[in-house]
Design an enzyme around this catalytic site. Structure first.
Site, mmCIF file in Angstrom:
data_model
loop_
_atom_site.group_PDB
_atom_site.id
_atom_site.type_symbol
_atom_site.label_atom_id
_atom_site.label_comp_id
_atom_site.label_asym_id
_atom_site.label_seq_id
_atom_site.Cartn_x
_atom_site.Cartn_y
_atom_site.Cartn_z
ATOM 1 N N HIS A 1 43.898 55.402 41.289
ATOM 2 C CA HIS A 1 45.056 54.499 41.261
ATOM 3 C C HIS A 1 46.360 55.284 41.505
ATOM 4 O O HIS A 1 47.254 55.314 40.651
ATOM 5 C CB HIS A 1 45.120 53.737 39.933
ATOM 6 N N ARG B 201 43.929 45.631 44.005
ATOM 7 C CA ARG B 201 43.339 45.626 42.669
ATOM 8 C C ARG B 201 41.823 45.620 42.812
ATOM 9 O O ARG B 201 41.273 44.896 43.658
ATOM 10 C CB ARG B 201 43.768 44.378 41.876
ATOM 11 N N GLU C 115 39.378 50.488 34.883
ATOM 12 C CA GLU C 115 40.007 51.786 35.136
ATOM 13 C C GLU C 115 40.160 52.563 33.838
ATOM 14 O O GLU C 115 40.695 52.004 32.869
ATOM 15 C CB GLU C 115 41.361 51.597 35.824
HETATM 16 N N1 LIG Z 1 47.518 50.936 44.178
HETATM 17 C C1 LIG Z 1 48.745 50.910 43.710
HETATM 18 O O1 LIG Z 1 49.189 51.826 43.049
HETATM 19 C C2 LIG Z 1 49.607 49.771 44.026
HETATM 20 C C3 LIG Z 1 49.065 48.521 44.132
HETATM 21 N N2 LIG Z 1 49.857 47.460 44.417
HETATM 22 C C4 LIG Z 1 49.217 46.172 44.523
HETATM 23 O O2 LIG Z 1 49.334 45.683 45.829
HETATM 24 C C5 LIG Z 1 49.357 44.277 45.812
HETATM 25 C C6 LIG Z 1 50.435 43.747 46.712
HETATM 26 O O3 LIG Z 1 51.705 44.199 46.311
HETATM 27 P P1 LIG Z 1 53.017 43.666 47.072
HETATM 28 O O4 LIG Z 1 52.783 43.688 48.520
HETATM 29 O O5 LIG Z 1 54.146 44.409 46.519
HETATM 30 O O6 LIG Z 1 53.051 42.176 46.562
HETATM 31 P P2 LIG Z 1 53.615 40.914 47.332
HETATM 32 O O7 LIG Z 1 53.727 39.851 46.335
HETATM 33 O O8 LIG Z 1 54.803 41.290 48.131
HETATM 34 O O9 LIG Z 1 52.458 40.532 48.344
HETATM 35 C C7 LIG Z 1 51.257 39.932 47.971
HETATM 36 C C8 LIG Z 1 50.888 38.961 49.080
HETATM 37 O O10 LIG Z 1 49.576 38.492 48.828
HETATM 38 C C9 LIG Z 1 49.544 37.159 49.280
HETATM 39 N N3 LIG Z 1 48.420 36.427 48.762
HETATM 40 C C10 LIG Z 1 48.331 35.740 47.599
HETATM 41 N N4 LIG Z 1 47.130 35.151 47.527
HETATM 42 C C11 LIG Z 1 46.462 35.481 48.644
HETATM 43 C C12 LIG Z 1 45.176 35.172 49.130
HETATM 44 N N5 LIG Z 1 44.344 34.408 48.435
HETATM 45 N N6 LIG Z 1 44.810 35.687 50.321
HETATM 46 C C13 LIG Z 1 45.643 36.459 51.028
HETATM 47 N N7 LIG Z 1 46.889 36.774 50.615
HETATM 48 C C14 LIG Z 1 47.271 36.289 49.436
HETATM 49 C C15 LIG Z 1 50.882 36.610 48.876
HETATM 50 O O11 LIG Z 1 51.215 35.470 49.630
HETATM 51 C C16 LIG Z 1 51.806 37.766 49.176
HETATM 52 O O12 LIG Z 1 52.366 37.647 50.469
HETATM 53 C C17 LIG Z 1 49.488 43.891 44.342
HETATM 54 O O13 LIG Z 1 48.221 43.581 43.826
HETATM 55 C C18 LIG Z 1 49.947 45.122 43.686
HETATM 56 O O14 LIG Z 1 49.600 45.186 42.363
HETATM 57 C C19 LIG Z 1 51.197 47.575 44.627
HETATM 58 C C20 LIG Z 1 51.797 48.789 44.513
HETATM 59 C C21 LIG Z 1 51.043 49.986 44.166
HETATM 60 O O1 LIG Z 2 52.694 48.591 41.100
HETATM 61 C C1 LIG Z 2 51.484 48.337 41.060
HETATM 62 O O2 LIG Z 2 51.003 47.205 41.157
HETATM 63 C C2 LIG Z 2 50.549 49.432 40.869
HETATM 64 O O3 LIG Z 2 49.377 49.212 40.970
HETATM 65 C C3 LIG Z 2 51.047 50.740 40.470
HETATM 66 O O4 LIG Z 2 50.434 51.028 39.251
HETATM 67 P P1 LIG Z 2 50.956 52.212 38.333
HETATM 68 O O5 LIG Z 2 52.351 51.883 37.936
HETATM 69 O O6 LIG Z 2 50.908 53.464 39.156
HETATM 70 O O7 LIG Z 2 50.024 52.236 37.175
#
Ligand SMILES: NC(=O)C1=CN([C@@H]2O[C@H](COP(=O)(O)OP(=O)(O)OC[C@H]3O[C@@H](n4cnc5c(N)ncnc54)[C@H](O)[C@@H]3O)[C@@H](O)[C@H]2O)C=CC1
Ligand SMILES: O=C(O)C(=O)COP(=O)(O)O
Length: 595
Positions: free
Chosen positions: A331, A283, A312
């Protein structure tokens, strides 16, 4: 195992739903999964539909397979690019809302829904665009689709890492503008470099796995990640300071929360190795973007590759976006054909399930109770609500209900006995008869707190076989007067106690009187001087009015002394009959309680 009742929407006219058994009305906002879903975790809500089908507003583009699933069950309104005002206007006509990261589901949205919105589905992982507190306060369940885009996000992270290291985007733009700059775009190698993964969750660990395949040395920082998961893929978990001080590359994968907001800032950039390269597919808000521009200009950060931004889309003249050593994508982390189909199905199933009152395996703003636990607790859940309802109706007008003590008599070890659901139902039972608030598992604790209702719980540990999760539940309301003095315990609280017999909740104690009446229909409690003929006298008054008596029991302290008679009735007796019961000479006090 017996199949549990699958609830339907409150509107009984829906042909697709009405064939399913309904839960007892007292449970109309908390529902149970069908048995074939037992291994899933769930949560539950009913929708109120104004037409035959519930209405689902899909506010951002969703994969076709998910839309098809939704359309089998609901009226689906796909309205993309709504302004905040348009969203607030539409929402009052919707039972569910599905969004991605581009829609702010803020407090106004919940307030504008007028209580109709029951589920918000986030078709993706990050729920930082949904005001979870407001959702909870409005009893609205929020579900997400946490797994289907993990690989897509990880692959995009790796794509950005490689593209950044080899200046792919810059070189592409250069050649398209007619140049051929082979010396300018000399890159850096990945092999042998240290990559620090910050946030070692689903995406972070998949990035780590792939980076190892590229020959990188991978370390990770995550305060909550289990060390064995890291070890299993050959990643060392280190402190935040060590991670940022040793990394050649940093890849961000934590959620945006108050704790991670601007985690990378002037102070932390200053601790990084000079020439570090940063990838962000998490993010935008986890980086202080102005500080990143400074760090790029000062040469601390050699390059950055960003998929996400604090705002965004970012402003077109954003210094960060325009920076020549920054690679950007709009994104796109979750945007693969495969991930979008997967996410759409995952969220459609969760939303339809929640609307049907079945399950939501991915509730984000409510405790999730494993389905097996729920199966066991079902009759106790009903008992809990009814005891709450009874107890609060025994309170004399004018006494504020503030302190409630619940005792669970159980042979189960504390870590094998989850009381959240029971507490939620007792709260529902206590609050709903005295207010217009709709209480469910999502908002029970919040609503109690908001009303200044303090619920303390204790377990009375019993010996014996822990086959049944519970022997009895006792609800006590302290510091109040009762309109039925016999309901007061020796220690001065209103006290009711119940247990489950043959799967049916029973009231077994009122004050210090033992009674036994099944908690169905309504109840009349009378304190009387114990003497023969009382059951007949009261029974015939009710009989004259055709009020069916389902159950009667008399609990007395000693023969021919005071007794409390509990009478279960199917219908509400008229005021006249109640008056006549009150006039029976041996009856000292009585109360009519609706369940
Ligand atoms: N760019 C995009 O389109 C996408 C972005 N994301 C983003 O990626 C991120 C992670 O997604 P997931 O791995 O599925 O979530 P997840 O919940 O599996 O992993 C997040 C991890 O961050 C850790 N965490 C929490 N606070 C922390 C801190 N202060 N320092 C270090 N680690 C910390 C948690 O313990 C957890 O293991 C989310 O913000 C999600 O929104 C996810 C999918 C697509
Ligand atoms: O799953 C997430 O956290 C994402 O950031 C993906 O975002 P989107 O559904 O592509 O707008």
């Amino acid at each position: 195992m017996a199949s549990l009742a699958t609830p339907t929407l409150k509107n009984p006219s829906s042909p697709s739903l009405s064939s399913k058994p309904r839960l007892p009305s007292a449970l109309s906002s908390l529902h149970f999964p069908p048995s074939h879903h037992h291994r899933r975790r769930f949560l539950i809500i009913t929708a109120s539909a104004s037409s035959n089908k519930p209405t689902v507003l899909v506010a951002e583009k969703l994969g076709e397979a998910g839309l098809l699933l939704l359309k089998q069950f609901a009226d689906v309104d796909c309205s993309y690019n709504l302004s905040p005002e348009e969203l607030c206007t539409k929402i009052s006509l919707c039972d569910a809302l599905i969004v991605r990261s581009g829609t702010k589901v803020n407090r106004e949205v919940f307030e504008s829904s007028g209580g109709r919105l029951k589920v918000v589905g986030r078709a993706g992982v990050g729920i930082d665009n949904v005001d979870l507190s407001a959702a909870t306060e409005h009893g609205c369940l929020v579900v997400n689709a946490p797994t289907a885009n993990t690989v897509a996000a990880a692959e995009h992270g790796i794509a950005l890492l490689a593209a950044m290291a080899r200046n792919v985007a810059q070189a592409d733009a250069s050649i398209k503008s007619g140049k051929w700059q082979r010396n300018k775009y000399v890159g850096v190698s990945l092999v042998g470099k240290t990559l620090a993964v910050l946030g070692f969750g689903k995406v972070g660990s998949e990035v780590a796995r792939r980076a190892k395949g590229l020959g990188m040395h991978v370390i990770a920082h995550d305060p909550y990640a289990p060390a064995d998961r890291a070890r299993a893929i050959g990643v060392e978990l280190v402190s935040f300071d060590e991670a940022i001080a040793t990394a050649d590359f940093i890849s961000l994968h934590m959620p945006l929360t108050p704790a991670t907001n601007k985690m990378l800032n002037d102070e932390t950039f200053a601790k990084m190795k000079k020439g570090v390269r940063i990838v962000n597919v998490a993010r935008g808000g986890v980086i202080d973007e102005e500080a990143l521009v400074r760090a790029l200009d000062d040469g601390i950060v050699a390059q950055a590759a960003l998929d996400v931004f604090s705002e965004e889309p970012p402003k077109p003249d954003s210094k960060l976006v325009q920076h020549e050593r920054v690679t950007v994508t709009p994104h796109l982390g979750a945007s693969t054909v495969e991930a979008q189909e997967g996410v759409a199905i995952e969220i459609a199933e969760a939303v339809v399930g929640a609307l049907k009152g079945e399950l939501a395996a991915t509730a984000v703003n409510a405790p999730m109770v494993p389905a097996e636990v729920l199966t066991e607790l079902k009759p106790f859940v009903e008992l809990a609500e009814k005891l709450g309802r009874l107890a609060v109706q025994l309170v004399a007008g004018g006494s504020g209900v503030k302190n409630v003590k619940v005792s669970y008599a159980t042979a189960r070890a504390p870590d094998d006995f989850d009381t959240r659901l029971l507490r939620a139902m007792i709260t529902k039972g206590i609050i709903e008869p005295i207010s217009s608030v709709f209480v469910n598992l999502v908002n029970a604790d919040f609503t109690a707190k908001q009303r200044g209702l303090r619920i303390t719980e204790e377990r009375v540990l019993l010996d014996g076989s822990p086959e049944s999760p519970l022997e009895s539940i006792q609800v006590q309301i302290a510091n109040v007067e009762s309109k039925f003095a016999s309901a007061m315990s020796e220690t001065g609280e209103i006290r009711v106690e119940g247990r489950v017999k043959d799967g049916i909740p029973h009231l077994t104690k009122v004050g210090s009187f033992e009674v036994d009446v099944s908690l169905e229909g309504s109840i009349i409690l009378c304190r009387q001087v114990d003497q023969p003929g009382m059951i007949g006298t009261v029974g015939s008054i009710l009989g004259e009015e055709n009020v069916n008596v389902s159950f009667m029991s008399v609990g007395r302290v000693a023969p021919r002394k005071h007794a409390v008679m509990a009478i279960g009735v199917d219908d509400q007796p008229s005021k006249e009959s109640l008056k006549r019961i009150g006039e029976v000479p041996a009856i000292e006090e009585f109360v009519f309680l609706k369940l």
